[in-house]
Design a protein around this motif. Sequence first.
Motif, mmCIF file in Angstrom:
data_model
loop_
_atom_site.group_PDB
_atom_site.id
_atom_site.type_symbol
_atom_site.label_atom_id
_atom_site.label_comp_id
_atom_site.label_asym_id
_atom_site.label_seq_id
_atom_site.Cartn_x
_atom_site.Cartn_y
_atom_site.Cartn_z
ATOM 1 N N UNK A 1 23.352 33.764 11.509
ATOM 2 C CA UNK A 1 23.974 32.476 11.832
ATOM 3 C C UNK A 1 24.146 31.560 10.620
ATOM 4 N N UNK A 2 23.573 31.941 9.471
ATOM 5 C CA UNK A 2 23.649 31.080 8.290
ATOM 6 C C UNK A 2 24.995 31.221 7.591
ATOM 7 N N UNK A 3 25.409 30.155 6.891
ATOM 8 C CA UNK A 3 26.617 30.219 6.070
ATOM 9 C C UNK A 3 26.385 31.165 4.898
ATOM 10 N N UNK A 4 27.328 32.066 4.682
ATOM 11 C CA UNK A 4 27.205 33.049 3.606
ATOM 12 C C UNK A 4 28.130 32.721 2.446
ATOM 13 N N UNK B 1 27.075 36.588 9.865
ATOM 14 C CA UNK B 1 27.587 37.378 10.981
ATOM 15 C C UNK B 1 29.045 37.754 10.787
ATOM 16 N N UNK B 2 29.839 36.799 10.298
ATOM 17 C CA UNK B 2 31.257 37.081 10.028
ATOM 18 C C UNK B 2 31.402 38.081 8.884
ATOM 19 N N UNK B 3 30.548 37.950 7.862
ATOM 20 C CA UNK B 3 30.573 38.936 6.774
ATOM 21 C C UNK B 3 30.277 40.323 7.331
ATOM 22 N N UNK B 4 29.261 40.407 8.206
ATOM 23 C CA UNK B 4 28.906 41.689 8.812
ATOM 24 C C UNK B 4 30.045 42.286 9.608
ATOM 25 N N UNK C 1 16.592 31.182 1.554
ATOM 26 C CA UNK C 1 17.705 31.168 2.501
ATOM 27 C C UNK C 1 18.286 29.755 2.648
ATOM 28 N N UNK C 2 19.593 29.688 2.737
ATOM 29 C CA UNK C 2 20.375 28.458 2.898
ATOM 30 C C UNK C 2 20.545 27.664 1.612
ATOM 31 N N UNK D 1 19.178 44.075 5.734
ATOM 32 C CA UNK D 1 18.172 43.094 6.138
ATOM 33 C C UNK D 1 18.740 41.685 6.167
ATOM 34 N N UNK D 2 19.488 41.298 5.124
ATOM 35 C CA UNK D 2 20.007 39.931 5.080
ATOM 36 C C UNK D 2 21.040 39.685 6.178
ATOM 37 N N UNK D 3 21.826 40.693 6.530
ATOM 38 C CA UNK D 3 22.800 40.537 7.615
ATOM 39 C C UNK D 3 22.099 40.375 8.964
ATOM 40 N N UNK D 4 20.988 41.047 9.141
ATOM 41 C CA UNK D 4 20.259 40.969 10.408
ATOM 42 C C UNK D 4 19.456 39.675 10.533
ATOM 43 N N UNK D 5 18.886 39.221 9.416
ATOM 44 C CA UNK D 5 17.981 38.066 9.469
ATOM 45 C C UNK D 5 18.710 36.727 9.332
ATOM 46 N N UNK D 6 19.913 36.740 8.756
ATOM 47 C CA UNK D 6 20.589 35.479 8.447
ATOM 48 C C UNK D 6 21.950 35.357 9.126
#
Length: 550
Positions: free
Chosen positions: A19-22, A34-37, A215-216, A12-17
Amino acid sequence: MIENGYLSLVETTLKENTALNAFSDFQGETITYGQVGERILGTHQLFKEIGIQKGDKVALIGRNMTSWGVVYIATITYGAVIVPILPDFNSADIHHIVNHSESKVLFSTDLLFDKLDETKMTKLKGIMSINRCASLVDNMSGMFSKAVDKAKEWLKGDGSNFDVEKLNFPQIGADDLMVLSYTSGTSGFSKGVLLPHRSIWSNIVYAREHLILKPEERVVSFLPLAHAYGCLFEFLWPFTVGCHITFLTRTPSPQIITQAFREVKPHIILSVPLILEKIFKKRVQPQLEEFKVKTLTKIPVLNKVVYSKIKNKLVETFGGEFREMIIGGAALNKDVELFLRKIGFPFTIGYGMTECGPLISYAPWTESKKFSAGQLVDRMEVKIDSQDPYNIVGEILVKGENTLLGYYKNEEATNEIFDEEGWLHTGDLGVIDEDDFIFIKGRSKNMLLGASGQNIYPEEIEAVINSMEYVQECLVRDYEGKLEALIYPDYEVTDSEGLNKAQIEQKLQNIKKQANELLPSYMNIQKATLFPEEFEKTPKKSIKRYKYIK
């Protein structure tokens, strides 16, 4: 338990976030969700190429860093079992853990790999550098290196190849093993704690329901990620929320930690008592000792102004934007706790153990009770082994979803920690009140806590020192925040050599030096003290340790 537990929260967090910095390395690289995914998918591809199966063990060693976090998440979402190893262990301990756990692959930083001997870990398929995404050791006749090269584009990806539709995590059962956590390194004392998915999921869900992160929002990860406390609350839980986690990447001295806090400005802070106490001693106590401040604090109206200024300065030391500091791992100095309560500093104290993944009790700072270790968490039961659990101290027993499956390849230790009714014996002593707040009165266990949150078992250090010439027996204790070895010399040997007291003292200092060379840095002895007589013993000939602990 919700379908697929923690893995569904990751998905869920990979799909919803996306574009956010992880993750960020402090003063270094930043990557998005997205890069983590994408890097998770690349790691999964690598696992498939080298034949890793669901349930296989994957060892991971390194300081807190972006690539460490990616490998951890990728391993558990593949259905494999993560074996996180504390980077401070010496090479022999690391070899032992890799072999004892039967890990199939080892992910390591280049720096730590330099102190390893791959010929002592022959059952590995290979060793990969998490710094460079490069093969360091290939025990598959070239197949491991080829698999790493094939996956490298994804492993170093910018997120452009990430497609949420490609996420296809396996079905996981509540009691499927997720983490094999070693509480120490040496073969004589190592216990591999078997933490199932339900334990981690239960802790995460509790955090999501009772702690506040959005988030963020920002988190600094400086506690050792190889330990359950830092891993869960500075990494696994914030990741599911969509937070931006900054890994410290270096040895967490108070100076470096406060620098990171000032720059990152985290919204929640995890700490161990020693860190807070050191900062308190350095930043707050000198102000309190000033004559002017001492005088003003005695005036009822003005003392509130003084305390408010001290609180604000302390809050700014930790970045100024955090809502709460959660302290765990050991008891906080009572004088420090009382003063922090007096000035309204937003802190609370929790209680847990690796075997519970780790949480047992917690309460938000606005509801915490003086000298308590928090309130029993949801999905857990507690019992005090005492005739009067409200007033008479007894061992703290717990039961619930958080608990371990047992100890790996150690049936005896598993049978010792669980009784016939399924209660887990914590080894800690305490009482409980009518609101389920736990008050710890002592530890039947002897574990000490290092400055950065590492578990220190004095028996391990004592075993090293006791094996040395001129030593009859020794006891290691925490003395004013430092490790001290009380050493009773082998006078038969010293007398035969005609050594005087000064010469014996010199031998002890040499013993300290030799022991420190054999031990991880966080277990180093700062002080070796000549003890004049044999330690008092129990009928079983064990040292009555409590008589020598200050």
